[in-house]
Design a protein around this motif. Structure first.
Motif, PDB file in Angstrom:
ATOM      1  N   ILE B 153     -28.779 -13.329  -3.107  1.00  0.00           N
ATOM      2  CA  ILE B 153     -28.213 -12.507  -4.189  1.00  0.00           C
ATOM      3  C   ILE B 153     -29.155 -11.342  -4.477  1.00  0.00           C
ATOM      4  N   SER B 154     -30.446 -11.656  -4.505  1.00  0.00           N
ATOM      5  CA  SER B 154     -31.456 -10.628  -4.779  1.00  0.00           C
ATOM      6  C   SER B 154     -31.375  -9.508  -3.744  1.00  0.00           C
ATOM      7  N   ARG B 155     -31.268  -9.876  -2.461  1.00  0.00           N
ATOM      8  CA  ARG B 155     -31.182  -8.856  -1.395  1.00  0.00           C
ATOM      9  C   ARG B 155     -29.877  -8.082  -1.488  1.00  0.00           C
ATOM     10  N   HIS B 156     -28.821  -8.797  -1.777  1.00  0.00           N
ATOM     11  CA  HIS B 156     -27.488  -8.193  -1.823  1.00  0.00           C
ATOM     12  C   HIS B 156     -27.385  -7.157  -2.920  1.00  0.00           C
ATOM     13  N   LEU B 157     -27.963  -7.509  -4.092  1.00  0.00           N
ATOM     14  CA  LEU B 157     -27.846  -6.599  -5.230  1.00  0.00           C
ATOM     15  C   LEU B 157     -29.017  -5.633  -5.336  1.00  0.00           C
ATOM     16  N   GLY B 158     -30.018  -5.872  -4.524  1.00  0.00           N
ATOM     17  CA  GLY B 158     -31.190  -4.995  -4.590  1.00  0.00           C
ATOM     18  C   GLY B 158     -31.985  -5.217  -5.866  1.00  0.00           C
ATOM     19  N   MET B 159     -32.027  -6.444  -6.317  1.00  0.00           N
ATOM     20  CA  MET B 159     -32.743  -6.782  -7.557  1.00  0.00           C
ATOM     21  C   MET B 159     -33.854  -7.760  -7.226  1.00  0.00           C
ATOM     22  N   PRO B 160     -34.934  -7.744  -7.997  1.00  0.00           N
ATOM     23  CA  PRO B 160     -35.956  -8.780  -7.825  1.00  0.00           C
ATOM     24  C   PRO B 160     -35.374 -10.154  -8.170  1.00  0.00           C
ATOM     25  N   GLU B 161     -35.927 -11.158  -7.546  1.00  0.00           N
ATOM     26  CA  GLU B 161     -35.404 -12.514  -7.769  1.00  0.00           C
ATOM     27  C   GLU B 161     -35.554 -12.924  -9.230  1.00  0.00           C
ATOM     28  N   GLY B 162     -36.655 -12.493  -9.843  1.00  0.00           N
ATOM     29  CA  GLY B 162     -36.846 -12.838 -11.258  1.00  0.00           C
ATOM     30  C   GLY B 162     -35.741 -12.268 -12.118  1.00  0.00           C
ATOM     31  N   THR B 163     -35.327 -11.059 -11.815  1.00  0.00           N
ATOM     32  CA  THR B 163     -34.248 -10.421 -12.574  1.00  0.00           C
ATOM     33  C   THR B 163     -32.934 -11.151 -12.346  1.00  0.00           C
ATOM     34  N   VAL B 164     -32.725 -11.570 -11.119  1.00  0.00           N
ATOM     35  CA  VAL B 164     -31.496 -12.316 -10.818  1.00  0.00           C
ATOM     36  C   VAL B 164     -31.467 -13.616 -11.635  1.00  0.00           C
ATOM     37  N   LYS B 165     -32.589 -14.310 -11.646  1.00  0.00           N
ATOM     38  CA  LYS B 165     -32.648 -15.573 -12.398  1.00  0.00           C
ATOM     39  C   LYS B 165     -32.445 -15.331 -13.877  1.00  0.00           C
ATOM     40  N   SER B 166     -32.987 -14.263 -14.350  1.00  0.00           N
ATOM     41  CA  SER B 166     -32.847 -13.938 -15.764  1.00  0.00           C
ATOM     42  C   SER B 166     -31.394 -13.673 -16.117  1.00  0.00           C
ATOM     43  N   HIS B 167     -30.726 -12.850 -15.279  1.00  0.00           N
ATOM     44  CA  HIS B 167     -29.308 -12.572 -15.508  1.00  0.00           C
ATOM     45  C   HIS B 167     -28.479 -13.858 -15.415  1.00  0.00           C
ATOM     46  N   LEU B 168     -28.861 -14.698 -14.486  1.00  0.00           N
ATOM     47  CA  LEU B 168     -28.131 -15.957 -14.289  1.00  0.00           C
ATOM     48  C   LEU B 168     -28.233 -16.836 -15.530  1.00  0.00           C
ATOM     49  N   HIS B 169     -29.439 -16.950 -16.028  1.00  0.00           N
ATOM     50  CA  HIS B 169     -29.664 -17.782 -17.215  1.00  0.00           C
ATOM     51  C   HIS B 169     -28.909 -17.215 -18.417  1.00  0.00           C
ATOM     52  N   ARG B 170     -29.054 -15.934 -18.641  1.00  0.00           N
ATOM     53  CA  ARG B 170     -28.400 -15.337 -19.814  1.00  0.00           C
ATOM     54  C   ARG B 170     -26.883 -15.365 -19.651  1.00  0.00           C
ATOM     55  N   GLY B 171     -26.449 -15.167 -18.398  1.00  0.00           N
ATOM     56  CA  GLY B 171     -25.005 -15.217 -18.161  1.00  0.00           C
ATOM     57  C   GLY B 171     -24.426 -16.584 -18.450  1.00  0.00           C
ATOM     58  N   ARG B 172     -25.143 -17.593 -18.032  1.00  0.00           N
ATOM     59  CA  ARG B 172     -24.672 -18.953 -18.299  1.00  0.00           C
ATOM     60  C   ARG B 172     -24.602 -19.214 -19.791  1.00  0.00           C
ATOM     61  N   GLN B 173     -25.648 -18.794 -20.497  1.00  0.00           N
ATOM     62  CA  GLN B 173     -25.676 -18.997 -21.960  1.00  0.00           C
ATOM     63  C   GLN B 173     -24.478 -18.312 -22.614  1.00  0.00           C
ATOM     64  N   LYS B 174     -24.269 -17.130 -22.176  1.00  0.00           N
ATOM     65  CA  LYS B 174     -23.189 -16.345 -22.781  1.00  0.00           C
ATOM     66  C   LYS B 174     -21.831 -16.935 -22.433  1.00  0.00           C
ATOM     67  N   LEU B 175     -21.723 -17.416 -21.226  1.00  0.00           N
ATOM     68  CA  LEU B 175     -20.459 -18.006 -20.786  1.00  0.00           C
ATOM     69  C   LEU B 175     -20.157 -19.265 -21.596  1.00  0.00           C
ATOM     70  N   ARG B 176     -21.175 -20.061 -21.788  1.00  0.00           N
ATOM     71  CA  ARG B 176     -20.988 -21.287 -22.578  1.00  0.00           C
ATOM     72  C   ARG B 176     -20.596 -20.937 -23.982  1.00  0.00           C
ATOM     73  N   LYS B 177     -21.245 -19.962 -24.515  1.00  0.00           N
ATOM     74  CA  LYS B 177     -20.967 -19.576 -25.897  1.00  0.00           C
ATOM     75  C   LYS B 177     -19.567 -19.013 -26.039  1.00  0.00           C
ATOM     76  N   ALA B 178     -19.191 -18.197 -25.011  1.00  0.00           N
ATOM     77  CA  ALA B 178     -17.857 -17.593 -25.056  1.00  0.00           C
ATOM     78  C   ALA B 178     -16.792 -18.666 -24.958  1.00  0.00           C
ATOM     79  N   LEU B 179     -17.024 -19.638 -24.111  1.00  0.00           N
ATOM     80  CA  LEU B 179     -16.034 -20.694 -23.959  1.00  0.00           C
ATOM     81  C   LEU B 179     -15.988 -21.588 -25.189  1.00  0.00           C
ATOM     82  N   ALA B 180     -17.159 -21.784 -25.798  1.00  0.00           N
ATOM     83  CA  ALA B 180     -17.206 -22.628 -26.983  1.00  0.00           C
ATOM     84  C   ALA B 180     -16.451 -21.988 -28.135  1.00  0.00           C
ATOM     85  N   GLU B 181     -16.375 -20.698 -28.145  1.00  0.00           N
ATOM     86  CA  GLU B 181     -15.667 -20.003 -29.220  1.00  0.00           C
ATOM     87  C   GLU B 181     -14.170 -20.066 -29.043  1.00  0.00           C
TER      88      GLU B 181
END
Lengths: 281, 208
Positions: B153-181
């Motif tokens: 994913i990091s190579r595909h998007l041209g992002m550092p792996e740390g940034t990918v993990k960060s987006h992944l974590h925040r995305g999951r949080q947001k997704l859970r929250k959105a679904l919970a609402e």
């Protein structure tokens, strides 16, 4: 970590929930079959070939390539055997042939002029005829009826030799044509055929102002006495020992014409009668 | 599909083999369509972009570099086409503001309340995804939908792996929250037995 999660119920719930959501991603999605549409789109851009046709195309390309190579090889061999075969233009001749080329050109020029001269009808001497003026020289015909044509006692040292030249000018003179030829003063050459053909030799010192001679030229071998032939070469002033005509003139490139006549009949050998050109008269 | 088979298919397709091109499409169209559908939330748009992506790839196969995977190239083109489509229809407002205000799943760049969107809205997961930013949504889809490792994913998007993990974590949080609402979220969510497998192995990223 697992033990830690078991103790943290909230974190565990979150993890479980996330796993469920992740599982939802793997639920099958109804996907339309786009194969035909895609292949149609590709065909419009570049096209597909059947395997048989592909083989044919490949074989054709190989054949064309082989023919091209063979052609180049054959051309190389043919060029090796006969370099002139594919030459588009003539090979430039080396400088070494230049002198021969000049000689050849000279011979050709002489033959051309000879042909022109031969084309002129031989005419008799003109006496009393009015000249026809052609630029820039007008040469009246003056007949000197009596002139002793005594051969000099000793061979002259210099002679007037006329040669046909490419820039010779043809004058219409009294109904016949005369060719103004270039002259030069040369030493006598015993083996000169044209010299030997002339019965009279006139030493040049008898003509102080001689510059141009006009003569009637006819080179046909079968000539009668009525049509004297004067060969280019040493030119007598008369072709007939009994009748002498002299056409002596000076050709001035600036346009002036001056004609000096040497009247040999005059007992005063140094008498000169200057005859101007028509315009001057 | 292993690399050897993939290379063989590519070479045959370059030579003009229609059947080889068809095999390629069959092998990849499901994942490409799923990716585009998750990204856009619109089936018809996903079809159009998927079709165009395949056509472009198959029309330029002779330029393909065998050092890379065909799927990566295909998804790169699909992604660009999707972003172009989004850019073309981008409204003057922020999609996250709109989604928070309306509570509806809307495509980033403007919502169209048509039949296809109504159908998609029924999909809770899609609803939640449409509330994420484009980067978060994409990373979540690539990670969870296509099972791509972090490194890829990091190579595909041209992002550092740390940034990918960060987006992944925040995305999951947001997704859970959105679904919970979502009002009926708790009722719809299947309760499965607890399992404690994590995504650790994939999170580490195994290069493709």
């Amino acid at each position: 970590m697992v033990a830690g999660l078991r103790r943290d119920a909230r974190a565990l719930d979150e993890l479980v929930e996330m796993r469920r959501l992740a599982g939802r991603f793997h639920e099958p999605i109804s996907t339309p079959d786009l194969t035909d549409r895609i292949l149609h789109g590709v065909e419009q851009r570049r096209g597909f070939l059947s395997s048989r046709l592909r083989r044919r195309v490949k074989q054709g390309r190989t054949l064309v390539g082989a023919c091209a190579l063979l052609s180049l090889f054959l051309i190389a061999v043919a060029h090796r055997v006969n370099p002139d075969l594919f030459r588009l233009h003539a090979e430039p001749t080396p400088v070494a042939d230049l002198d021969q080329a000049v000689v050849d050109d000279s011979i050709e020029s002489k033959s051309v002029i000879r042909d022109v001269v031969r084309g002129l009808e031989p005419a008799g001497l003109i006496s009393g005829a009015e000249p026809v003026r052609r630029d820039p020289v007008a040469l009246p015909a003056i007949h000197i009826p009596e002139l002793a044509t005594t051969a000099p006692a000793a061979p002259p040292e210099r002679y007037i030799t006329l040669t046909a030249c490419a820039d010779a000018e043809v004058l219409a003179l009294g109904g016949s044509h005369s060719l103004i030829a270039r002259f030069e003063i040369t030493t006598a050459r015993a083996d000169d055929a044209s010299f030997a053909a002339c019965p009279v030799e006139w030493p040049v010192d008898r003509f102080a102002s001689l510059a141009v001679l006009t003569m009637q030229i006819g080179s046909s071998p079968a000539v009668s006495a009525d049509s004297p032939v004067v060969a280019a070469g040493v030119v007598p002033l008369s072709v007939d020992p009994g009748v002498v005509s002299a056409y002596v003139g000076r050709f001035d490139p600036l346009g002036r014409s001056e004609i000096t006549v040497d009247d040999r009949a005059n007992p005063q050998p140094n008498l000169r009668e200057r005859v101007s050109s028509d315009e001057d008269r | 599909m292993d690399r050897h088979t993939e290379r063989d298919l590519i070479e045959r397709a370059i030579a003009g083999d229609r059947a080889a091109a068809g095999e390629f499409i069959q092998a990849h169209q499901a994942s490409v369509y799923a990716y585009l559908l998750r990204m856009s939330g619109r089936p018809h748009l996903a079809e159009d972009i998927a079709q165009e992506a395949f056509v472009r790839v198959l029309s330029n196969l002779d330029r393909f570099d065998f050092r890379y995977r065909f799927s990566t190239w295909l998804f790169t083109i699909a992604r660009r086409l999707y972003l172009n489509a989004v850019q073309k229809h981008k409204p003057a407002f922020d999609s996250e503001v709109v989604s928070r205000a309306t509570g509806d799943a809307c495509m980033a760049g403007g919502a169209v309340d048509d039949d296809e969107s109504r159908q998609t809205r029924r999909d809770l997961l899609q609803q939640g995804l449409m509330r994420l930013s484009t980067e978060q949504r994409e990373i979540i889809v690539l990670f969870h939908q296509l099972d791509w490792p972090i490194a890829l994913i990091s190579r595909h998007l041209g992002m550092p792996e740390g940034t990918v993990k960060s987006h992944l974590h925040r995305g999951r949080q947001k997704l859970r929250k959105a679904l919970a609402e979502t009002p009926d979220y708790a009722e719809r969510l299947d309760l499965v037995s607890l399992g404690l497998e994590t995504h650790t192995a994939r999170d580490e990223g195994v290069p493709d």
